[in-house]
Design a protein around this motif. Structure first.
Motif, mmCIF file in Angstrom:
data_model
loop_
_atom_site.group_PDB
_atom_site.id
_atom_site.type_symbol
_atom_site.label_atom_id
_atom_site.label_comp_id
_atom_site.label_asym_id
_atom_site.label_seq_id
_atom_site.Cartn_x
_atom_site.Cartn_y
_atom_site.Cartn_z
ATOM 1 N N VAL A 1 0.933 -1.190 -0.098
ATOM 2 C CA VAL A 1 0.027 -0.065 0.199
ATOM 3 C C VAL A 1 0.782 1.314 -0.107
ATOM 4 C CG1 VAL A 1 -1.824 1.406 1.252
ATOM 5 C CG2 VAL A 1 -1.906 -1.094 1.096
ATOM 6 N N ASP A 2 0.862 2.089 -1.209
ATOM 7 C CA ASP A 2 1.605 3.015 -1.140
ATOM 8 C C ASP A 2 0.784 4.334 -1.744
ATOM 9 O OD1 ASP A 2 3.781 4.884 -1.807
ATOM 10 O OD2 ASP A 2 4.488 3.625 -3.251
ATOM 11 N N ILE A 3 1.062 5.499 -1.102
ATOM 12 C CA ILE A 3 0.403 6.816 -1.620
ATOM 13 C C ILE A 3 1.378 7.644 -2.282
ATOM 14 C CG2 ILE A 3 -1.676 6.235 -0.496
ATOM 15 C CD1 ILE A 3 -0.618 8.622 1.468
ATOM 16 N N VAL A 4 2.606 7.425 -2.430
ATOM 17 C CA VAL A 4 3.698 8.539 -2.947
ATOM 18 C C VAL A 4 4.274 8.232 -4.268
ATOM 19 C CG1 VAL A 4 5.989 9.368 -2.216
ATOM 20 C CG2 VAL A 4 4.430 8.504 -0.357
ATOM 21 N N ASN A 5 4.416 6.922 -4.882
ATOM 22 C CA ASN A 5 5.082 6.817 -6.068
ATOM 23 C C ASN A 5 3.936 6.578 -6.949
ATOM 24 O OD1 ASN A 5 7.909 6.651 -5.295
ATOM 25 N ND2 ASN A 5 7.055 5.116 -3.555
ATOM 26 N N GLY A 6 3.342 7.848 -7.473
ATOM 27 C CA GLY A 6 2.321 7.634 -8.443
ATOM 28 C C GLY A 6 0.781 8.085 -7.922
ATOM 29 N N PRO A 7 0.025 7.910 -8.724
ATOM 30 C CA PRO A 7 -1.254 8.670 -8.411
ATOM 31 C C PRO A 7 -2.092 7.391 -7.587
ATOM 32 C CG PRO A 7 -1.586 8.159 -10.721
ATOM 33 C CD PRO A 7 -0.111 7.935 -10.200
ATOM 34 N N GLY A 8 -2.830 7.748 -6.610
ATOM 35 C CA GLY A 8 -3.747 6.782 -5.939
ATOM 36 C C GLY A 8 -3.023 6.104 -4.960
ATOM 37 N N THR A 9 -3.882 4.930 -4.442
ATOM 38 C CA THR A 9 -3.299 3.840 -3.709
ATOM 39 C C THR A 9 -2.675 2.989 -4.700
ATOM 40 O OG1 THR A 9 -4.533 4.432 -2.097
ATOM 41 C CG2 THR A 9 -3.686 2.355 -1.842
ATOM 42 N N ARG A 10 -1.545 2.340 -4.411
ATOM 43 C CA ARG A 10 -0.917 1.399 -5.369
ATOM 44 C C ARG A 10 0.057 0.402 -4.634
ATOM 45 N NH1 ARG A 10 -0.949 4.167 -9.881
ATOM 46 N NH2 ARG A 10 0.478 3.071 -10.751
ATOM 47 N N CYS A 11 0.550 -0.432 -5.458
ATOM 48 C CA CYS A 11 1.604 -1.261 -4.954
ATOM 49 C C CYS A 11 2.905 -0.762 -5.568
ATOM 50 C CB CYS A 11 1.459 -2.699 -5.523
ATOM 51 S SG CYS A 11 -0.132 -3.506 -4.870
ATOM 52 N N THR A 12 4.245 -0.798 -4.805
ATOM 53 C CA THR A 12 5.374 -0.216 -5.369
ATOM 54 C C THR A 12 6.626 -1.131 -5.042
ATOM 55 O OG1 THR A 12 4.534 1.916 -5.037
ATOM 56 C CG2 THR A 12 6.837 1.522 -5.093
ATOM 57 N N LEU A 13 7.461 -1.628 -6.213
ATOM 58 C CA LEU A 13 8.380 -2.283 -6.045
ATOM 59 C C LEU A 13 9.726 -1.833 -6.474
ATOM 60 C CD1 LEU A 13 9.277 -5.433 -5.880
ATOM 61 C CD2 LEU A 13 9.048 -5.467 -8.287
ATOM 62 N N PHE A 14 10.646 -1.778 -5.664
ATOM 63 C CA PHE A 14 11.765 -1.245 -5.825
ATOM 64 C C PHE A 14 13.044 -2.271 -6.092
ATOM 65 C CE2 PHE A 14 9.879 2.090 -3.435
ATOM 66 C CZ PHE A 14 10.291 3.263 -4.176
ATOM 67 N N VAL A 15 13.507 -2.306 -7.455
ATOM 68 C CA VAL A 15 14.230 -3.536 -8.012
ATOM 69 C C VAL A 15 15.724 -3.078 -7.773
ATOM 70 C CG1 VAL A 15 12.386 -4.252 -9.356
ATOM 71 C CG2 VAL A 15 14.533 -2.683 -10.289
ATOM 72 N N ALA A 16 16.506 -4.089 -7.537
ATOM 73 C CA ALA A 16 18.057 -3.789 -7.637
ATOM 74 C C ALA A 16 18.624 -3.839 -8.865
ATOM 75 C CB ALA A 16 18.587 -4.919 -6.894
ATOM 76 N N GLY A 17 19.828 -2.963 -9.039
ATOM 77 C CA GLY A 17 20.601 -2.735 -10.431
ATOM 78 C C GLY A 17 20.021 -1.329 -10.917
ATOM 79 N N CYS A 18 21.473 -0.589 -10.933
ATOM 80 C CA CYS A 18 21.353 0.657 -11.549
ATOM 81 C C CYS A 18 22.841 0.984 -12.135
ATOM 82 C CB CYS A 18 20.735 1.831 -10.875
ATOM 83 S SG CYS A 18 20.695 3.210 -11.725
ATOM 84 N N GLU A 19 22.866 1.300 -13.593
ATOM 85 C CA GLU A 19 24.050 1.459 -14.020
ATOM 86 C C GLU A 19 24.565 2.923 -14.031
ATOM 87 O OE1 GLU A 19 24.625 -1.416 -17.748
ATOM 88 O OE2 GLU A 19 23.154 0.228 -18.055
ATOM 89 N N HIS A 20 23.329 3.802 -13.879
ATOM 90 C CA HIS A 20 23.512 5.329 -13.864
ATOM 91 C C HIS A 20 24.258 5.950 -12.593
ATOM 92 C CE1 HIS A 20 20.617 4.734 -16.994
ATOM 93 N NE2 HIS A 20 19.844 4.307 -16.355
ATOM 94 N N GLN A 21 24.130 5.448 -11.583
ATOM 95 C CA GLN A 21 24.643 5.734 -10.100
ATOM 96 C C GLN A 21 24.746 7.354 -10.028
ATOM 97 O OE1 GLN A 21 28.115 3.377 -9.586
ATOM 98 N NE2 GLN A 21 27.000 1.494 -10.066
ATOM 99 N N CYS A 22 23.536 7.993 -10.301
ATOM 100 C CA CYS A 22 23.550 9.332 -10.254
ATOM 101 C C CYS A 22 24.131 10.127 -8.965
ATOM 102 C CB CYS A 22 22.030 10.007 -10.594
ATOM 103 S SG CYS A 22 21.296 9.284 -12.068
#
Length: 159
Positions: A10-31
């Motif tokens: 249950v997430d209300i921050v990452n996009g509109p409405g109530t959502r499911c949010t998955l944060f995956v591993a792996g990023c080449e950009h390393q900002c």
């Protein structure tokens, strides 16, 4: 196998409405200034198993807490290693969770996506693209961290 760091049923921050949010591993950009540096390594976090996938689908289908959709972030869901896993997941969400929208954040610009990455776009509704640029950081932006990032409404483009 794809790894993930967090899953919010249950997430209300990452996009509109109530959502499911998955944060995956792996990023080449390393900002520089990234708020999620712990997700950069592909082998960080935990394996995203079929059991996790089943729970995510069940949560999206749960009528007791209606969710508008799924948000995919990271790390980077479009990291080349993650693409086959993300493509399978979004195809499954499309098939088994009608009416749910799918939002995806990537550090890649839309124009630089390869064929496999572009195939994922066929199954998502909104793409937020572009690396986080610390000099363009803007906390007033909705769903973006820096002014260079673009929100693409792919569902409108498809008509």
């Amino acid at each position: 196998m794809m790894h993930f760091h967090r899953y919010y049923d249950v997430d209300i921050v990452n996009g509109p409405g109530t959502r499911c949010t998955l944060f995956v591993a792996g990023c080449e950009h390393q900002c520089r200034g990234c708020y999620n540096q712990s997700t950069w390594r592909l082998d960080s976090g935990a394996p995203f198993t079929l059991q996790h996938e089943e729970r995510l689908i069940a949560d999206l289908q749960d009528s007791r807490i209606p969710r508008q959709g799924l948000s995919l972030s990271g790390g980077d869901p479009l990291h080349p290693h993650n693409v086959p896993h993300i493509r399978r997941l979004v195809k499954r969400v499309r098939a088994e969770c009608p009416g749910k929208d799918i939002w995806l954040w990537t550090g890649y610009q839309r124009a630089e996506l390869n064929r496999a990455q572009r195939e994922v776009l066929d199954y998502i509704d909104v793409l937020i693209d572009g690396r986080f640029i610390e000099a363009q950081r803007d906390t007033t932006l909705r769903w973006r961290g820096s002014r260079n990032q673009i929100i693409w409404d792919l569902s409108k483009e498809r008509g």
